[in-house]
Design an enzyme around this catalytic site. Structure first.
Site, PDB file in Angstrom:
ATOM      1  N   THR A   7       5.016  11.089   7.751  1.00  8.82           N
ATOM      2  CA  THR A   7       5.144  10.950   9.209  1.00  8.82           C
ATOM      3  C   THR A   7       6.532  11.336   9.690  1.00  8.82           C
ATOM      4  OG1 THR A   7       5.259   9.261  10.933  1.00  8.82           O
ATOM      5  CG2 THR A   7       5.666   8.505   8.720  1.00  8.82           C
ATOM      6  N   ASP A   8       6.610  11.712  10.970  1.00  9.40           N
ATOM      7  CA  ASP A   8       7.929  12.001  11.551  1.00  9.40           C
ATOM      8  C   ASP A   8       8.745  10.730  11.782  1.00  9.40           C
ATOM      9  OD1 ASP A   8       6.538  10.932  13.732  1.00  9.40           O
ATOM     10  OD2 ASP A   8       6.751  12.695  15.016  1.00  9.40           O
ATOM     11  N   GLU A   9       8.083   9.553  11.676  1.00 11.70           N
ATOM     12  CA  GLU A   9       8.808   8.310  11.960  1.00 11.70           C
ATOM     13  C   GLU A   9       9.903   8.024  10.940  1.00 11.70           C
ATOM     14  OE1 GLU A   9       6.789   4.886  13.281  1.00 11.70           O
ATOM     15  OE2 GLU A   9       5.283   6.020  14.363  1.00 11.70           O
ATOM     16  N   LEU A  15      -2.493   4.056  20.538  1.00 12.40           N
ATOM     17  CA  LEU A  15      -2.446   4.160  22.000  1.00 12.40           C
ATOM     18  C   LEU A  15      -3.648   4.893  22.611  1.00 12.40           C
ATOM     19  CD1 LEU A  15      -0.902   3.716  24.651  1.00 12.40           C
ATOM     20  CD2 LEU A  15       0.161   5.948  24.285  1.00 12.40           C
ATOM     21  N   ARG A  53       6.289  10.930  22.642  1.00  8.59           N
ATOM     22  CA  ARG A  53       5.707  11.292  21.353  1.00  8.59           C
ATOM     23  C   ARG A  53       5.227  12.730  21.439  1.00  8.59           C
ATOM     24  NH1 ARG A  53       8.018   7.264  20.526  1.00  8.59           N
ATOM     25  NH2 ARG A  53       7.366   5.373  19.443  1.00  8.59           N
ATOM     26  N   TYR A  67       7.038  -0.220   8.949  1.00 10.30           N
ATOM     27  CA  TYR A  67       6.099   0.854   8.607  1.00 10.30           C
ATOM     28  C   TYR A  67       6.860   2.121   8.220  1.00 10.30           C
ATOM     29  CZ  TYR A  67       3.466   5.099   9.517  1.00 10.30           C
ATOM     30  OH  TYR A  67       2.945   6.355   9.414  1.00 10.30           O
ATOM     31  N   LYS A  89       7.056   4.202   4.616  1.00 10.42           N
ATOM     32  CA  LYS A  89       6.697   5.618   4.432  1.00 10.42           C
ATOM     33  C   LYS A  89       7.903   6.390   3.890  1.00 10.42           C
ATOM     34  CE  LYS A  89       3.359   7.588   5.223  1.00 10.42           C
ATOM     35  NZ  LYS A  89       2.165   7.842   4.349  1.00 10.42           N
ATOM     36  N   THR A 132       0.832  -1.217   0.000  1.00 11.85           N
ATOM     37  CA  THR A 132       0.000   0.000   0.000  1.00 11.85           C
ATOM     38  C   THR A 132       0.862   1.262   0.000  1.00 11.85           C
ATOM     39  OG1 THR A 132      -1.729  -1.153   1.196  1.00 11.85           O
ATOM     40  CG2 THR A 132      -1.795   1.248   1.268  1.00 11.85           C
TER      41      THR A 132
HETATM   42  O1  DAU Z   1       4.614   9.754  14.774  1.00 11.42           O
HETATM   43  C1  DAU Z   1       3.592   9.598  13.827  1.00 11.42           C
HETATM   44  C2  DAU Z   1       3.135   8.171  13.877  1.00 11.42           C
HETATM   45  O2  DAU Z   1       2.379   8.010  15.058  1.00 11.42           O
HETATM   46  C3  DAU Z   1       2.321   7.754  12.660  1.00 11.42           C
HETATM   47  O3  DAU Z   1       3.128   7.806  11.526  1.00 11.42           O
HETATM   48  C4  DAU Z   1       1.825   6.310  12.835  1.00 11.42           C
HETATM   49  O4  DAU Z   1       1.008   5.952  11.751  1.00 11.42           O
HETATM   50  C5  DAU Z   1       1.033   6.228  14.113  1.00 11.42           C
HETATM   51  O5  DAU Z   1       0.613   4.901  14.319  1.00 11.42           O
HETATM   52  C6  DAU Z   1       1.866   6.716  15.297  1.00 11.42           C
HETATM   53  O6  DAU Z   1       2.921   5.787  15.593  1.00 11.42           O
HETATM   54  P1  DAU Z   1       3.233   5.325  17.083  1.00 11.42           P
HETATM   55  O7  DAU Z   1       3.849   3.993  17.016  1.00 11.42           O
HETATM   56  O8  DAU Z   1       3.940   6.377  17.842  1.00 11.42           O
HETATM   57  O9  DAU Z   1       1.691   5.252  17.649  1.00 11.42           O
HETATM   58  P2  DAU Z   1       0.988   4.211  18.607  1.00 11.42           P
HETATM   59  O10 DAU Z   1      -0.326   4.803  18.975  1.00 11.42           O
HETATM   60  O11 DAU Z   1       1.027   2.833  18.096  1.00 11.42           O
HETATM   61  O12 DAU Z   1       1.922   4.274  19.907  1.00 11.42           O
HETATM   62  C7  DAU Z   1       2.175   5.479  20.587  1.00 11.42           C
HETATM   63  C8  DAU Z   1       3.153   5.159  21.696  1.00 11.42           C
HETATM   64  O13 DAU Z   1       2.498   4.330  22.662  1.00 11.42           O
HETATM   65  C9  DAU Z   1       4.378   4.374  21.258  1.00 11.42           C
HETATM   66  O14 DAU Z   1       5.490   4.768  22.049  1.00 11.42           O
HETATM   67  C10 DAU Z   1       4.016   2.929  21.565  1.00 11.42           C
HETATM   68  C11 DAU Z   1       3.153   3.066  22.798  1.00 11.42           C
HETATM   69  N1  DAU Z   1       2.085   2.049  22.958  1.00 11.42           N
HETATM   70  C12 DAU Z   1       1.251   1.800  21.918  1.00 11.42           C
HETATM   71  C13 DAU Z   1       0.256   0.857  22.022  1.00 11.42           C
HETATM   72  C14 DAU Z   1      -0.653   0.542  20.854  1.00 11.42           C
HETATM   73  C15 DAU Z   1       1.908   1.419  24.180  1.00 11.42           C
HETATM   74  O15 DAU Z   1       2.653   1.684  25.157  1.00 11.42           O
HETATM   75  N2  DAU Z   1       0.906   0.493  24.276  1.00 11.42           N
HETATM   76  C16 DAU Z   1       0.090   0.168  23.256  1.00 11.42           C
HETATM   77  O16 DAU Z   1      -0.788  -0.720  23.412  1.00 11.42           O
END
Ligand code: DAU
Length: 326
Positions: free
Chosen positions: A86-88, A152, A176, A112, A116, A56
């Site tokens: 994304t900043d990633e 999250l 973040r 991922y 990107k 994708t």
């Molecule tokens: O920075 C931009 C990015 O933010 C986007 O490009 C991505 O598409 C988006 O998914 C997001 O990435 P993250 O990996 O930072 O988002 P996520 O919500 O998965 O996780 C946020 C933070 O929380 C990360 O440090 C991992 C942590 N986390 C996440 C989940 C799902 C937990 O501690 N527990 C969890 O169950």
């Protein structure tokens, strides 16, 4: 006005890798603007299986670029292809590192992020080689209404109000930068109108926070909400706040994400200086609005919690969410 009520709105359920479909849409509509949001976006899913991310994010972006190039080859005047990224792609920061700027070196560290980064490079190459009129934005972590409860914040909200455990990876110290979705869209809208072609702009929320602190704030917000509105206890009796307890007791530390990036932070000065953009929503307000939305839209997120969602939760968190709390 709702989008669907607008006569100019049309929805096509399709695959961005389907070149014939995308070409036919370009022929039918003579688009002057493409805003490319489509992506596989969840890091954890890319760790479990990355083929769909490459397909994708890389092949899909390539298909859109090719179709735009073909459709616009006679004249690309007043056309624009905007790519949402994304900043990633910039990798991970140490605690004292300055935030990512638009010229930070690419260092993607999850499948991922790599997909990107690949899509960003393709967009840049079409601008450089073929003169396609492009702009790119790289955003920080979005949150707000309608976010799929695998990320999250929405995961925490729906689990908390259902009285289920709140999984925090590792020590919860990962940082973040949180950007309310409407601010993200406002930033993109400005770039579409006034962003210089060929340029990349960072969009950040100016709200860096460690995961554990963010989840603590969210739990406190839910506690306040339940204390102020007694009817919530009847709707969501399993949330600890329904019986006057603290939602924080659901916080559960689980096994860390492999390769978990420690910190992201965005320098959005370019957008501020050139286009006078600032994210307007302070984190506390954004969280309040987000919690409101999930409390008022149970039907939306319950409908998501089907078999496929439950399978994902089981695969990703296994027994961790049925064990004891932190
Ligand atoms: O920075 C931009 C990015 O933010 C986007 O490009 C991505 O598409 C988006 O998914 C997001 O990435 P993250 O990996 O930072 O988002 P996520 O919500 O998965 O996780 C946020 C933070 O929380 C990360 O440090 C991992 C942590 N986390 C996440 C989940 C799902 C937990 O501690 N527990 C969890 O169950």
């Amino acid at each position: 006005m709702q989008c669907r009520e607008n006569k100019q709105f049309g929805f096509v359920h399709g695959d961005i890798c389907d070149a014939r479909l995308v070409q036919s849409l370009f022929r039918r509509h003579d688009f002057d603007l493409v805003v490319h949001f489509a992506a596989e976006s969840h890091v954890d899913r890319s760790i479990v299986s990355s083929g769909r991310f490459v397909r994708t994010n890389v092949v899909g972006t390539h298909t859109l670029l090719d179709c735009a190039l073909n459709a616009w080859k006679s004249s690309s005047a007043d056309r624009r292809f905007h790519h949402v990224s994304t900043d990633e792609v910039f990798g991970s920061l140490g605690p004292a590192d300055p935030p990512f700027t638009e010229t930070s070196r690419y260092d993607p560290r999850s499948p991922y992020a790599a997909s990107k980064a690949g899509s960003d490079f393709l967009v840049r190459s079409y601008a450089h080689t073929h003169g396609l009129p492009v702009t790119i934005t790289n955003c920080s972590n979005n949150y707000g209404p309608y976010q799929f409860p695998e990320k999250l914040l929405p995961l925490t909200i729906v689990n908390a109000i259902a009285g289920e455990k709140l999984p925090i990876y590792g020590d919860g110290g990962n940082i973040r930068d949180w950007l309310f979705v409407e601010d993200h869209c406002a930033g993109i809208a400005l770039v579409l109108k006034h962003g210089r072609l060929g340029e990349t702009y960072n969009i950040g929320g100016g709200a860096e926070m460690a995961n554990i602190d963010l989840i603590g704030l969210l739990c406190d917000e839910l506690d306040r909400r339940f204390a102020a509105d007694k009817s919530l206890a009847a709707s969501f009796p399993r949330c600890p706040a329904a019986s006057g307890g603290s939602t924080r007791k659901l916080i559960t530390f689980v096994k860390d994400r492999p390769g978990h990036d420690r910190r992201y932070a965005i320098c959005a000065d370019k957008l501020a200086h050139e286009l006078k953009f600032h994210a307007e929503t302070v984190l506390a307000d954004g969280l309040r609005r987000t919690v409101d939305w999930y409390l008022n839209n149970e039907r939306w997120w319950r409908a998501i919690q089907t078999g496929a969602y439950r399978d994902w939760m089981k695969k990703q968190y296994g027994a961790a969410l049925t064990g004891s709390n932190a």
